[in-house]
Each structure stands twice: as structure tokens, then as C-alpha cells.
Design a protein around this motif. Sequence first.
Motif, PDB file in Angstrom:
ATOM      1  N   UNK A 324       0.832  -1.201   0.000  1.00  0.00           N
ATOM      2  CA  UNK A 324       0.000   0.000   0.000  1.00  0.00           C
ATOM      3  C   UNK A 324       0.864   1.247   0.000  1.00  0.00           C
ATOM      4  N   UNK A 325       0.541   2.178  -0.902  1.00  0.00           N
ATOM      5  CA  UNK A 325       1.243   3.454  -0.994  1.00  0.00           C
ATOM      6  C   UNK A 325       0.236   4.593  -1.038  1.00  0.00           C
ATOM      7  N   UNK A 326       0.625   5.692  -0.428  1.00  0.00           N
ATOM      8  CA  UNK A 326      -0.178   6.913  -0.456  1.00  0.00           C
ATOM      9  C   UNK A 326       0.692   8.037  -0.995  1.00  0.00           C
ATOM     10  N   UNK A 327       0.205   8.716  -2.034  1.00  0.00           N
ATOM     11  CA  UNK A 327       0.900   9.866  -2.604  1.00  0.00           C
ATOM     12  C   UNK A 327       0.023  11.092  -2.403  1.00  0.00           C
ATOM     13  N   UNK A 328       0.592  12.114  -1.775  1.00  0.00           N
ATOM     14  CA  UNK A 328      -0.103  13.386  -1.563  1.00  0.00           C
ATOM     15  C   UNK A 328       0.632  14.449  -2.365  1.00  0.00           C
ATOM     16  N   UNK A 329      -0.103  15.149  -3.233  1.00  0.00           N
ATOM     17  CA  UNK A 329       0.508  16.125  -4.134  1.00  0.00           C
ATOM     18  C   UNK A 329      -0.200  17.465  -4.021  1.00  0.00           C
ATOM     19  N   UNK A 330       0.574  18.512  -4.001  1.00  0.00           N
ATOM     20  CA  UNK A 330       0.035  19.856  -4.014  1.00  0.00           C
ATOM     21  C   UNK A 330       0.448  20.579  -5.281  1.00  0.00           C
ATOM     22  N   UNK A 331      -0.233  21.661  -5.576  1.00  0.00           N
ATOM     23  CA  UNK A 331       0.050  22.413  -6.789  1.00  0.00           C
ATOM     24  C   UNK A 331      -0.417  23.848  -6.570  1.00  0.00           C
ATOM     25  N   UNK A 332       0.495  24.794  -6.758  1.00  0.00           N
ATOM     26  CA  UNK A 332       0.113  26.197  -6.608  1.00  0.00           C
ATOM     27  C   UNK A 332       0.683  26.992  -7.780  1.00  0.00           C
ATOM     28  N   UNK A 333      -0.183  27.771  -8.429  1.00  0.00           N
ATOM     29  CA  UNK A 333       0.235  28.624  -9.539  1.00  0.00           C
ATOM     30  C   UNK A 333      -0.395  29.992  -9.374  1.00  0.00           C
ATOM     31  N   UNK A 334       0.457  31.019  -9.393  1.00  0.00           N
ATOM     32  CA  UNK A 334      -0.026  32.392  -9.452  1.00  0.00           C
ATOM     33  C   UNK A 334       0.462  32.985 -10.760  1.00  0.00           C
ATOM     34  N   UNK A 335      -0.478  33.423 -11.582  1.00  0.00           N
ATOM     35  CA  UNK A 335      -0.154  33.920 -12.910  1.00  0.00           C
ATOM     36  C   UNK A 335      -0.798  35.288 -13.097  1.00  0.00           C
ATOM     37  N   UNK A 336       0.038  36.308 -13.222  1.00  0.00           N
ATOM     38  CA  UNK A 336      -0.434  37.664 -13.503  1.00  0.00           C
ATOM     39  C   UNK A 336       0.141  38.096 -14.841  1.00  0.00           C
ATOM     40  N   UNK A 337      -0.715  38.559 -15.731  1.00  0.00           N
ATOM     41  CA  UNK A 337      -0.247  38.961 -17.053  1.00  0.00           C
ATOM     42  C   UNK A 337      -1.175  40.005 -17.647  1.00  0.00           C
ATOM     43  N   UNK A 338      -0.700  40.622 -18.703  1.00  0.00           N
ATOM     44  CA  UNK A 338      -1.498  41.594 -19.439  1.00  0.00           C
ATOM     45  C   UNK A 338      -2.429  40.867 -20.393  1.00  0.00           C
ATOM     46  N   UNK A 339      -3.745  41.034 -20.257  1.00  0.00           N
ATOM     47  CA  UNK A 339      -4.646  40.413 -21.234  1.00  0.00           C
ATOM     48  C   UNK A 339      -4.428  41.030 -22.608  1.00  0.00           C
ATOM     49  N   UNK A 340      -4.502  40.187 -23.637  1.00  0.00           N
ATOM     50  CA  UNK A 340      -4.150  40.651 -24.983  1.00  0.00           C
ATOM     51  C   UNK A 340      -5.058  39.969 -25.994  1.00  0.00           C
TER      52      UNK A 340
END
Length: 839
Positions: A324-340
Motif C-alpha cells: 500500500x502506498x499513499x501519494x499526496x501532491x500539491x500544486x500552486x500557480x499564481x499567474x499575472x499577465x497583461x490580457x491581450x
Amino acid sequence: MKYFVPLLSLSIALLPATGFAQNTPLRHHEQQRGSSKNGTVTGRVLLADGQPAEQVSVRLKGSERGTVTAADGSFALKVPAGWQAFVVSCLGCQAQEVAVEVQPGQAVALPPFTLARGEQQLQEVTVAGAKSLNQSTPSAGKMPIAPLDNPQATLTIERPVLEQQQALRLSDVLTNVAGVYVMGTTGGAQEEIASRGFAYTSANTFKNGVRFNNGIMPEVSSLERMEVLKGSAAILYGNVAAGGILNLVTKKPLFERGGSVGLRVGSYGFVKPQFDVYGAVGESRQVAFRLNGTWERADSYRAGVKSNRVYVNPSLLFRLSPKTELVIEGDYLRDNRTPDYGIGAIGYEIQESRSRFLNVADATNATNQTSATATLTTRLNSTWQVRAVGSFQRYDNELRSAARPTSIVGTTAGRRYGDWQRGLQRTQTAENYYLAQVDLTGMLRTGRIGHTVLVGADADQYNTNTLAFISQAYDSLNILNASRVLGQPKGRVTGFDAMRYNTRTLGNTRRAGFYAQDLIGLTDQVKVLAGMRWSYQETPSDVYTYPALALPATNAPTVAENRRYDNAFSPRLGLVYQPVKTTAIFASYSNSFTPNSGVDVRGNNLAPSLIDQYEVGIKNDLFKGALSANVTAYRIVNSNQAQSVLPTDPRFATAATASPQELAGQVTSKGIEVDIQSRPVNGISLIAGYSYNHTAYTRSNLYEDGSRLRYNPAHTANASLYYSFANVFANNNFLRGLSAGLTTYYVGDRLAGRNPRLLDPTTGKPWATNGTASADAFKLIALPNYFLFDASVGYAYERFSVRFKMANLLNELSYNVHDDNSINPIAPRTFATTLTYKL
């Protein structure tokens, strides 16, 4: 990719052929077959720390017959009956032998033994794309069956290819996949992906098997591989679009300590430091970690456009027990840009430019995306496995931008050619997404027939809160000279903070599904894949509309409620015939569904549209598996597409709604795809492909039969050739780390703009989308075909490596277009250099 490997110590466990790992390329018929003269030897190879050992050689002594272990360390080898001797060997280990009696028509497990360490120590191993096309089983398929046993086109792009090509965006990775393409980049914040004429929405894009919101460009630096299932995946995931799905698999924890730090710099002020570290937690052999992340900032070839990104991807692996294995994964993305929204068009004519920018100076598109996923995998025995997944995702976005450049003056009457009254738009979106999923996979026999079985269930929920502000005029300018503002209309909005509420939409979509699938091995050569899914979906939404003249603080909105309840069955049936072990001919039928938002003439919600998909093809492993070459042909028919009921229809006069619809349209997509992929041979690796697609209206009351759907290229082609000079300079430690690569990608014959509509016979004017007559003379825009050529050179010495890339060598100019207004030029010739240090 480089690994510094000490002396290996491996042990072989007395286990039957497992087939329980998600990525096991073990052939189903290798486990089940038997005859009066032959038997099967099975087993599993593990590293000393318990990790599975891949690519370990298992050979029948005195013959050329042999195999290598799969990703989970398992192997199966068909041999003649009688006493046989086997040699098990790996680099860094002393080869040893074991003898076993093989009974006719039976499978026997090798007895346990331990490989002794060899005297030769391997200082460094270079691994690059060790698997070819038909040797990688996508985890998104949920079943441990080899691609040759699967009556569906699949493709996996591994991490070494991403590093060789210095992939920055998902579009860079897609240049290796025939028939999957970018159909638009509306707003410049996302890459809209499609395949076989159908868009990949957030329902079709996955990360580690879990849907994620693709309203922002995902981070590529964290990927271990990208998996593509072409065609229908509805039986596995419910209401996905018909073209296929993408699954992005991130890097996983490892018990060996290592990692890297790097810096990428490039054209237009691009800077991207990145890191990746992994290893055991302390001295533990039960807990391992991985942490990778990046920071990125850049200007652009588009005047006034900037971007800034932060990304972190942590993960933990817990070995709760030997099974038995347990994998815990996180993910964080902050994206600021000029809309075009691009350069604009005048009268369906693109005004050629690469840099012209039409947005306001303070426009922003700010996104935060956070997710957490837990995956629990337990092996019930040697052939059965349970996998449970729980996930949460939070998505927040605020857009402040000028509206898309529409209604630009195309004549000189009263105003100048190219004048445009620019307005402002503003939205705020918050989304919570929850998922629970459980799968049971395993193998069994009924008499002489073997089965590989999947039984599963899933449930997910979207909570959305979208606030839209009233779009208002801001100023006027000429798009051919956007630096000079022409004037500011009376009653204009003074800025984003002065904009008033329009609507708030609260959604709470809930879905559930139950599915079962069975790969039936009728004979060694003939297999049938059959399955069924039942899906249920609730789509309640409440729309709050605010008075136009009320201040935000005193708004008293009206509320409109909408409730939808849909369910559908999604069957799948496929046949595979393997005349020889290395060739598979297949045919399949599958069915998917798309919920509709309209109502019929009685005011009832429209039922989902059911889409039939037919696929035939041939898969080949050539030159002892060094090269895979697959060809697929498909036909996808949505024969009950939602379309407007026209005013000339007698039912329109008594309809319960002003815009009734019916399931009477038809869209047909047909085409062919060729995928070629090799393992590295003498330092050379190859990926190539070609696709043809024709997606058109084949029955409609608004469009002429045969009218092509927009944005889908009729032809794409790709080729990537990579060469490592390690063999040429094997005796030269300084030069043996040299490598070079060339990638080319062709996109041809695309349409944008708006499809011309049939004429109302009574008025002679085109029909509008709501079934009324319109004076609009819509036109299509033929977009320029283009070739992209990218070249790269790399050098690695000890722990340092440097790669240099030139993209779009010919400086080709074309566009990704949405309708006739959001027209975004592709990037010009650019340069990038990546310096990496291995920890």
C-alpha cells in the motif's frame, strides 16, 4: 536526464506476473497464453530498497529469447516446456542463473534469489526517452493493458523529450502529437487546445488523473510526462468532448537523494529560475518527498504585454505497507499577465502586424490556482489492485481589460477606416472543485478466456461564483495608430473601479458515474475490449441581475433560477487482432455525450447530444521495438446537435420561449493520423507524425451543408530528431556530453471569422443565431499556413549542463484567431538558454 548510480543490489521476488501497476506494459496475452508445448515464466524484480527495477534483462540461457522488466519490475516470458535456465542481469550487477521446470500450458514463478554486486561500478548513466510509442501505458487509461492491446490511439511524451526540446508551454509539447493542436489563444492567458475538430475544455484536461481548470496556461517544468488518449474517453471520465483528453503527470517523490537547480533566460527579458529536489525524509525508507518550483517574468514581442508567474509543486510518498502506498501532491500557480486580444480585423481582413497592442495600459488578468490530491494504491494480491483518489482545487481569477476589438469601422463614411470605440470589461471568478474516485483493476480467467477488468465509480462537484460588470464605452482610437486616442464619448466609464455590477452567477454542478470495462483475451491473437458507463449530472445555477443604474453597494438584484438534470449511457466496444506479436489491427465504437443549455419549443431542457465515434487503425513495433509506427482513421458524428428552431417552423409561433432549440443538427468529423516514435538507438531518437481532419456541418438550418467548422487545421505535420554524441566521443570525457536536436511543425489550411449563414427566403437576409433575420454578411477568414523550425544544442559535463534553443528560425508569421476579432500573432524568432546543475 542523468543519474549517478552506485553499485546496484537487486532481488527477485517469487511473485506471479502482476499487471497491477498503472504503467505496466505487460502484454495481456503474454500472461494468459499457453499451449501443449510452451509455458510461461513470470516474476518481478525489485531494487534493494523495495522499488521496482525497470529494464532488467531476463534471458533464456542458450537462446536469443528474452525480455526486460516493466515499469513495476514485472516480466513474463513464453518458453518451451521442460527444465530451463534463465540469466538475470543488469548493469552494475553480477549476472546469475536460476533453473526451473516449465510445465506445458502453465505459468510458473521463478524462485527468489538475490543478484550479487558486480565489480564494475557505473559512474554515470544517461537516460533519454527509453520507451517507444507502443511501450508506454498511459495511466489515464486506468487499466494495466499495453497499447498494442488497446483499440484506441494513445501517445506519451516523456520527460527527456521535454528537456531536450526545452519545452516552455504546453503548445511546445503538443508539437510532438499528431492531430492535437492549439485552436486559439483568446486573451493571451490560455492556450485553447483541440483535437479531431473538438475543443478540449476543462472537462478534457487532467493533471494526475484529476480535471483541472485550463483557463490559465499550466506549468510544464513539473511534468514527468504528458499522456494523450485520442478519441472517446467518456467511459472513463464522463462528459468529455469527443476529440480526446490530455493528462499531465507531475514528478513523483523518490527515495534516492537528488535534484537540480537551473536558470533559463531568453528573448524579450525572459527570466526563469527553477529548482527540483527529492529524497527520503531523514533516513526513512517509508516516506519520501519531492519539491519543485519556478519563478518567471517576461516582457513580450507584443508591445505593452508583461507576465509574472510563481509555481510550486510539493509531493509526499508514504509506504504504508509492502502493498500500500499513499501519494499526496500539491500544486500552486499564481499567474499575472497583461490580457491581450490581439491586433483586430477590419471587415474580416487581418491588418498584418506582430506587435500592435490595443488594450488599455492598466489591463490585468490575475489568476491563482491551488490544488491538493491524495492517491491511495493497494495491491490486494498479485493481480488485483484498488486505487482511490480524492482531490480539491481552488481557482480564482480577476480580469480587467478592454473588450475584444469588435465593430471596427470598415468604410470611410463619417469615420476613418479602422476607427474603434473601445470599451472596458471586468469579471471575477471563484471556483471550488471536489473529486472522489475509486477503481478496482485485476485479472481473472473464465475457462480458457482471460480477462483484464476495470470497475470504478467517481463523483465530483463544481461550486462557481462569477461576477460580471456592465461593459461600457471608454474611449475611441484607430487600430492602425493605436498610440493616439481619438476621443472619449459622453457618459463613458472612467475606469475599472467605476464599473457597475451586471450579474452574479452561482453554479453548483454535481456529477456521478459508474463504469466497468473488460479486455477479453479470446485467443492469443484476438481480444475484445467492452465496457459501459452511466453518468448523472445536475447543473443548478442562479443568476442575479442588478439594476443598471444602481450603485454596487445598493444593488437589489432579481434572481433567475435554472435547474437541469441529465443522465446518459456511454458504451465502448473494440476489437484487436494481432497477426504477429508486434502488430495489432483494431476497430472500435464508442459513444460520448455533451449536455446542452437550451430549451425546446415546450420550454423543457434539451437532452444531452450523443456523439458516435468510430475508429480503425494499425499499430506496429518495428526493429525489435526500436521504432513504433501507428496509423489511425476515425469518424465522429454528432447527429443530434442543438440548433435553433426557425421562425418559418410552425412550432415557433407557439413556442414557450423566444429562442427555442431542437436536437436536429449534425456535425461530422473525419480524418487520419500517423504517429511515429523511436527509442534512442545509437544516440538517435525520432518523433514524427501527420494528421488530416475535416470537420463540417452535415445538417443544419443555419449553415450550408459541408461548411467547415472554424479553427481546425486540415493538415498538421511534425518531426523531431535528436542526436547524442556520446557514442561518437565515447573516449573523450569532454565532448561526450554534446547533443543536438531539430524540431519542425506544420499547420495548414485553417479558417476563422464567422461561417456565412443561409438566407431567410422571405427577407433575403441571413438568419441570426436566435432564428431571426439578420443583416450581417458573415465571412470566413483563411489563415496563413506556417512551418515552425526549432533548433537546439546541448552540452553536459559532470553535473553541469547547458542548452541553447532557437525557435521559429524562419520567423514565420501567422495567427491564432477567435471569431473575427481576437487575432493573436504567433511568436517570432526567439532565443533561450538554460543552465542546470545536478545536485
